[in-house]
Scaffold this active site. Structure first.
Site, mmCIF file in Angstrom:
data_model
loop_
_atom_site.group_PDB
_atom_site.id
_atom_site.type_symbol
_atom_site.label_atom_id
_atom_site.label_comp_id
_atom_site.label_asym_id
_atom_site.label_seq_id
_atom_site.Cartn_x
_atom_site.Cartn_y
_atom_site.Cartn_z
ATOM 1 C CD GLU A 154 -2.812 -1.220 2.433
ATOM 2 O OE1 GLU A 154 -2.667 -0.376 3.320
ATOM 3 O OE2 GLU A 154 -3.703 -2.081 2.451
ATOM 4 C CD GLU A 259 -4.680 -7.919 1.768
ATOM 5 O OE1 GLU A 259 -5.537 -7.204 2.321
ATOM 6 O OE2 GLU A 259 -3.455 -7.698 1.869
HETATM 7 C C1 GLA Z 1 -4.817 -4.532 4.401
HETATM 8 C C2 GLA Z 1 -3.609 -5.356 4.756
HETATM 9 C C3 GLA Z 1 -4.000 -6.653 5.411
HETATM 10 C C4 GLA Z 1 -5.081 -6.479 6.441
HETATM 11 C C5 GLA Z 1 -6.249 -5.806 5.816
HETATM 12 C C6 GLA Z 1 -7.327 -5.684 6.841
HETATM 13 O O1 GLA Z 1 -5.448 -4.956 3.268
HETATM 14 O O2 GLA Z 1 -2.794 -5.644 3.665
HETATM 15 O O3 GLA Z 1 -2.894 -7.188 6.032
HETATM 16 O O4 GLA Z 1 -4.612 -5.714 7.508
HETATM 17 O O5 GLA Z 1 -5.809 -4.534 5.397
HETATM 18 O O6 GLA Z 1 -7.516 -6.851 7.569
#
Ligand code: GLA
Length: 374
Positions: A154, A259
């Site tokens: 990020e 994710e």
């Molecule tokens: C981001 C992070 C993850 C996690 C999510 C929320 O996407 O990359 O590790 O913390 O937020 O659970």
């Protein structure tokens, strides 16, 4: 002859049972790995329903929290290895691929990282040395056991500018190259990834592609970009999302869906993406499905998941892993983000750890495709 005929009939009658015990991972074999994140609670228990679902459906795991900086390196001279060690062992015992998450991130980083003993911000050289030591120690410990690492998480804003994290402010944009370089030194065989959310936004996609190209020009190893894919029922459009898969692949990296979850609840008006820094106070009207998910909304969820897995199947040459952010609705972070205390339904298994009907439909989708290409 009659006996042969009867045996064939018996075999045919067993087929549906066989296809039901087949998991997602069997159906997706030859396409990509399928994974989920596991938490501390999961890894310290085994032999339960959760464990058998993991074994049936997934061939890959990533720790949700225990490898993040503030957990694994809470103080300058102290690492906390117990949960990360157990996560790696948990994956190995189940013959699963283990992914490391994450080395450099502006969030969940221990505060000592950026300050000296007097509380002053550290110099560029000090931060580089600390980043190097953190990456070398963590990646080095699991050398040869972790398949790939989210090196940077990020680092790009939704408008395509670079996030003003302490890493950028103190080190400058060179920290990208350095982080990838340090990770590669620590485990030359590990794959290395950049990972981010809202990757279907054109400006963000553009910057991430530039970053990838620059890292490659600088001679860094970067194997894939992770599209986190915290999605909602309607956003982003499948067309913009697909454009990102194509654009990243055109930069010479693989794509990982890292994710995946699909938020079914209404979003607060100013809420965008998955920036963990965004928080909103609880509002009853934002929690409309406290008791159950209405069928009409479930149908939209199912349609969205089928559309996504169809897309992944179509792009299987470019995608190497699809990872859900959690096994079941009860465990999802989206019950508490961006508002605490809601009841969300974003995953493939429900709160009773039952597969939603879409699971079998996804499995069938891959089987049909395999049969069609025989
Ligand atoms: C981001 C992070 C993850 C996690 C999510 C929320 O996407 O990359 O590790 O913390 O937020 O659970």
């Amino acid at each position: 002859m009659k006996r042969l005929y009867l045996s064939i009939l018996l075999l045919l009658s067993l087929l549906p049972t066989w296809s039901q015990t087949q998991g997602l991972k069997d159906a997706m074999k030859g396409s990509f790995m399928i994974g989920t994140c596991v938490s501390g609670r999961d890894i310290w228990q085994s032999g339960n329903r959760m464990d058998s679902l993991l074994r049936q459906h997934f061939n890959c795991i990533v720790a949700d929290n225990c490898m993040k900086h503030q957990r694994i390196h809470p103080q300058r001279d102290r690492y906390y290895w117990r949960d990360a060690d157990q996560t790696v062992r948990f994956g190995e015992e189940r013959h699963m691929t283990v992914i490391g998450h994450c080395l450099v991130w502006h969030s969940q980083v221990a505060p000592w990282m950026f300050t000296d003993d007097d509380g002053q911000e550290v110099s560029r050289d000090t931060l580089i040395a600390r980043m190097r030591s953190h990456i070398h120690t963590v990646v080095g410990r699991y050398k040869g056991r972790i398949h790939g690492w989210d090196v940077i998480n990020e680092a790009v804003n939704d408008d395509g500018t670079l996030r003003q994290s302490p890493y950028l402010r103190i080190i400058g944009p060179d920290y990208f190259r350095l982080a990838f370089q340090f990770a590669h030194e620590a485990d030359p065989d590990a794959e290395l990834y950049y990972n981010d959310y809202s990757m279907a936004l054109p400006a963000k996609r553009h910057t991430v592609c530039q970053l990838v190209r620059r890292l490659k020009q600088e001679g860094c190893r970067i194997d894939a970009v992770g599209m986190q894919s915290h999605l909602s029922l309607r956003h982003p459009s499948i067309e913009e999302y697909e454009r990102t898969i194509d654009s990243l692949a055109a930069c010479g990296v693989k794509v990982m869906i890292t994710e995946l979850d699909v938020n079914v609840l209404p979003d607060p008006r100013r809420f965008r993406g998955a920036d963990v820094g965004q928080r909103f106070g609880y509002e009853e009207r934002m929690n409309p499905y406290k008791d159950h998910l209405p069928d009409s909304v479930y149908q939209q969820l199912e349609k969205r998941y089928l559309q996504l897995f169809n897309l992944y199947l179509h792009h299987r040459e470019q995608i190497t892993r699809v990872n859900l952010w959690g096994l079941d609705d009860g465990r999802s972070w989206l019950n508490n983000f961006p508002m605490r205390g809601r009841t969300n339904y974003p995953l493939l298994f429900d709160r009773r750890l039952q597969p939603k009907p879409v699971v079998q439909k996804i499995i069938d989708l891959f089987h049909q495709h395999a049969r069609a290409t025989l």
